[in-house]
Design a protein around this motif. Sequence first.
Motif, PDB file in Angstrom:
ATOM      1  N   PHE A 141       0.815  -1.215   0.000  1.00 11.02           N
ATOM      2  CA  PHE A 141       0.000   0.000   0.000  1.00 11.02           C
ATOM      3  C   PHE A 141       0.847   1.263   0.000  1.00 11.02           C
ATOM      4  CE2 PHE A 141      -3.180  -3.066   1.439  1.00 11.02           C
ATOM      5  CZ  PHE A 141      -4.258  -2.698   0.637  1.00 11.02           C
ATOM      6  N   SER A 142       2.085   1.162   0.498  1.00 17.46           N
ATOM      7  CA  SER A 142       2.989   2.319   0.388  1.00 17.46           C
ATOM      8  C   SER A 142       3.324   2.584  -1.071  1.00 17.46           C
ATOM      9  CB  SER A 142       4.267   2.063   1.188  1.00 17.46           C
ATOM     10  OG  SER A 142       3.975   1.926   2.557  1.00 17.46           O
ATOM     11  N   VAL A 144       1.364   1.868  -3.569  1.00 18.00           N
ATOM     12  CA  VAL A 144       0.157   2.407  -4.194  1.00 18.00           C
ATOM     13  C   VAL A 144       0.017   3.895  -3.890  1.00 18.00           C
ATOM     14  CG1 VAL A 144      -2.363   2.276  -4.249  1.00 18.00           C
ATOM     15  CG2 VAL A 144      -0.997   0.178  -4.194  1.00 18.00           C
ATOM     16  N   LEU A 145       0.378   4.281  -2.658  1.00 17.28           N
ATOM     17  CA  LEU A 145       0.259   5.688  -2.263  1.00 17.28           C
ATOM     18  C   LEU A 145       1.151   6.594  -3.113  1.00 17.28           C
ATOM     19  CD1 LEU A 145       0.057   5.575   1.639  1.00 17.28           C
ATOM     20  CD2 LEU A 145      -1.710   6.355   0.064  1.00 17.28           C
ATOM     21  N   ALA A 150      -4.643   6.741  -7.296  1.00 20.36           N
ATOM     22  CA  ALA A 150      -5.579   6.612  -6.186  1.00 20.36           C
ATOM     23  C   ALA A 150      -6.200   7.964  -5.845  1.00 20.36           C
ATOM     24  CB  ALA A 150      -4.866   6.052  -4.961  1.00 20.36           C
ATOM     25  N   GLU A 154      -9.268   6.859  -1.218  1.00 21.88           N
ATOM     26  CA  GLU A 154      -8.533   5.600  -1.260  1.00 21.88           C
ATOM     27  C   GLU A 154      -7.200   5.733  -0.534  1.00 21.88           C
ATOM     28  OE1 GLU A 154     -10.153   3.640  -5.433  1.00 21.88           O
ATOM     29  OE2 GLU A 154      -8.363   4.930  -5.457  1.00 21.88           O
ATOM     30  N   LYS A 155      -6.534   6.870  -0.717  1.00 16.47           N
ATOM     31  CA  LYS A 155      -5.263   7.081  -0.019  1.00 16.47           C
ATOM     32  C   LYS A 155      -5.456   7.102   1.491  1.00 16.47           C
ATOM     33  CE  LYS A 155      -2.760   9.531  -3.670  1.00 16.47           C
ATOM     34  NZ  LYS A 155      -2.040  10.771  -4.063  1.00 16.47           N
ATOM     35  N   GLN A 157      -7.765   5.496   3.060  1.00 14.60           N
ATOM     36  CA  GLN A 157      -8.019   4.093   3.423  1.00 14.60           C
ATOM     37  C   GLN A 157      -6.714   3.306   3.437  1.00 14.60           C
ATOM     38  OE1 GLN A 157     -10.720   2.122   0.778  1.00 14.60           O
ATOM     39  NE2 GLN A 157     -10.785   0.244   1.994  1.00 14.60           N
ATOM     40  N   TYR A 158      -5.830   3.566   2.468  1.00 15.54           N
ATOM     41  CA  TYR A 158      -4.542   2.868   2.430  1.00 15.54           C
ATOM     42  C   TYR A 158      -3.677   3.251   3.639  1.00 15.54           C
ATOM     43  CZ  TYR A 158      -5.853   1.973  -2.458  1.00 15.54           C
ATOM     44  OH  TYR A 158      -6.494   1.589  -3.601  1.00 15.54           O
ATOM     45  N   CYS A 159      -3.738   4.523   3.988  1.00 14.21           N
ATOM     46  CA  CYS A 159      -2.979   4.969   5.172  1.00 14.21           C
ATOM     47  C   CYS A 159      -3.476   4.273   6.432  1.00 14.21           C
ATOM     48  CB  CYS A 159      -3.088   6.489   5.325  1.00 14.21           C
ATOM     49  SG  CYS A 159      -2.163   7.431   4.092  1.00 14.21           S
TER      50      CYS A 159
END
Length: 340
Positions: A141-142, A144-145, A150, A154-155, A157-159
């Motif tokens: 997920f890092s 993806v960020l 995104a 979504e960011k 949520q990823y965090c």
Amino acid sequence: MGKEIADATYNFLDGETGNETGVVPVPGNYVFDVKRMHQFGLDSINLPKGAELVNKTPGFYEQYKYWVIGVVAAFMFLIACFLIAVYYIVRINHLKDNLEKSGEELLVAKEKAEEANRLKTAFLANMSHEIRTPLNAIVGFSSVLVGDDATSEEKAQYCDIIQKNSDLLLHLINDILDISRMESGRIKFVEEECDVVELCQTALSTAEYARRTQAIYQFQTPVSSLILKTDAQRLKQVLINLLSNAGKFTPSGFIRLAIKVNKEDNCLEFSVTDTGCGIPAGKSERVFERFEKLNEYSQGTGLGLSICKLIVENLGGKIWVDKNYKEGARFVFTHPLNEK
């Protein structure tokens, strides 16, 4: 002596008195022939004092003196050999016992080594899985960020996912360090006065904040305040571990933290009750072992309950599973009652 007396008598009768010879008594002793005494029927009791007996039949010892000495010497030699044999037999038995004891200790050491090897293998298998899972989430997920694809939601949520997996990884490492230090005796428990009721409320709030269930958290206490002398951080760690463990297996219903003062046993009883899947009868004692998990596919290393047991025992209490409770699981542990 008789001849001298006769000569003196003749000289006196012949008138030769110029050269007188006196009679001089000579000290002597009585000598008796034993055989002749037997012939005359004389008893040796009536003999004069200091009388000497000749032709006397020698006694048994005088007659067999050398035989007796030889037999006694042989007997003493046999006794010495017997004592030496007994000494070596006792020593051999002692060495045999030591050898058997050493064999048993070696067998126990072998079993412990095999158990340690099994635990090491289980530890590596668990750690490789438990560490890799949150690390994969954090790294994935890092990445993806970093991208621009995104959205802001979504960011966020990823965090959140990265934060949760970071907390999980940190909790995992802390568990490993805690159980290692506790078993090696390098951890110290610092006792201080604290309000147990307030401590329970804090632990309950912490478990609710990391909520992973729809179950309702409850707190039951007979008093509004209770001051105990204990290691507050370690006691709170036990409560949070038990509440978090209950949250994993209780998707709905309730999770209740309760305390009860037991004056009879002079202790304070803590209990964490849930309405989850419960614990199978065969695993109620094994759940406190290291790396023991009810569900191999659930998150966690299987160290939480082991750490709880070590902490409770170091605080002077006991921990167990209430087998009479059938609607879920109930963990109970005690703490010495030293209230003010």
